[in-house]
Design a protein around this motif. Structure first.
Motif, short mmCIF file in Angstrom:
data_model
loop_
_atom_site.label_atom_id
_atom_site.label_comp_id
_atom_site.label_asym_id
_atom_site.label_seq_id
_atom_site.Cartn_x
_atom_site.Cartn_y
_atom_site.Cartn_z
N ASN A 1 36.79 41.37 29.03
CA ASN A 1 36.86 40.70 28.61
C ASN A 1 38.44 40.21 29.21
N GLN A 2 38.78 41.29 30.32
CA GLN A 2 39.76 41.18 30.96
C GLN A 2 39.91 41.56 32.41
N GLU B 1 36.05 32.86 36.72
CA GLU B 1 35.13 32.86 36.05
C GLU B 1 34.06 31.64 36.73
N ARG C 1 42.43 32.21 34.39
CA ARG C 1 40.75 32.74 34.35
C ARG C 1 39.42 32.07 34.85
N MET D 1 37.00 36.59 25.25
CA MET D 1 35.47 36.25 25.84
C MET D 1 35.45 35.78 26.61
N VAL D 2 33.77 35.95 27.38
CA VAL D 2 34.11 34.86 28.53
C VAL D 2 33.51 33.53 28.71
N ARG D 3 34.71 32.53 28.76
CA ARG D 3 34.69 31.47 27.61
C ARG D 3 33.67 30.72 28.40
N VAL E 1 30.87 42.26 26.17
CA VAL E 1 32.07 41.51 26.19
C VAL E 1 33.05 42.11 26.18
N PRO E 2 33.12 43.61 25.35
CA PRO E 2 35.10 43.84 25.56
C PRO E 2 34.95 44.19 27.05
N ARG F 1 29.26 42.19 37.53
CA ARG F 1 30.78 42.64 37.17
C ARG F 1 31.39 43.21 38.76
#
Length: 199
Positions: free
Chosen positions: A22-23, A36, A32, A1-3, A18-19, A58
């Motif tokens: 996620n990477q 982010e 990360r 997840m993009v916490r 989100v999927p 993105r």
């Protein structure tokens, strides 16, 4: 997840994306959280209004990350080449009765001191001056030696920059088209309401 994105900027990525998000494109020791944070800043600037703009944002973030990585790589390459140059320049001429490895080892030891300790750096610079080299010679020799690899890195940076410009243009064009569609839809609604009121 993009916490971190959600935590730091209160940005909510559309659930369907989100999927995909996620990477992040991380390699080696890249963090990360750093990616982010960059993505959050870009999203805060672009303010994506729909899925397409989120995807373009993105792409823009990924390309910005790749460019930063290539620039770091170029800096590391130059530093490593400088280390190699210093190592070779300060290596004493090896007497025939000593193994060549001993001379190389002494050169590397002095190069490590040059790279990590300002006082030792001055000592090494003085040693090089005795051999007819000044501090600028190190950079010049390193840049010349690393030139082919630097050129490859610069070409990659140029490619990423062109792709990033294309992503930005796509965001602008798509957003402009969206704004026009929204304005047209609003006009239709207003005209529809006006017609109903007249009737």
């Amino acid at each position: 997840m993009v916490r971190a994105v959600v935590k730091r900027s209160a940005i909510t990525v559309p659930p369907a994306l989100v999927p995909l998000f996620n990477q992040p494109p991380l390699v080696g020791e890249e963090k990360r959280e750093d990616y982010e944070e960059l993505f959050s800043a870009i999203v805060a600037t672009i303010k994506p209004s729909d899925t397409v703009v989120w995807l373009l944002a993105r792409d823009f973030a990924d390309l910005t990350w790749e460019i930063a990585r290539e620039k770091r790589l170029k800096t590391q390459l130059i530093k490593l080449t400088e280390f190699d140059v210093v190592s070779k320049l300060v290596s004493p001429i090896t007497p025939t009765f000593l193994p060549p490895d001993m001379s190389i080892g002494m050169g590397k030891k002095l190069a490590k001191q040059w790279a990590g300790d300002p006082k030792a750096r001055q000592i090494v610079i003085n040693k090089l001056a005795d051999k007819g080299y000044d501090a600028s010679d190190i950079s010049t020799l390193a840049m010349n030696r690393a030139a082919p690899e630097i050129e490859v890195i610069d070409r990659r940076i140029g490619t990423y920059e062109l792709r990033r410009i294309a992503a930005m243009k796509a965001i602008e064009q798509y957003s402009e088209a969206s704004a026009k569609r929204l304005a047209a839809a609003s006009t239709d609604v207003i005209e529809g309401e006006f017609t109903e009121a007249v009737e």
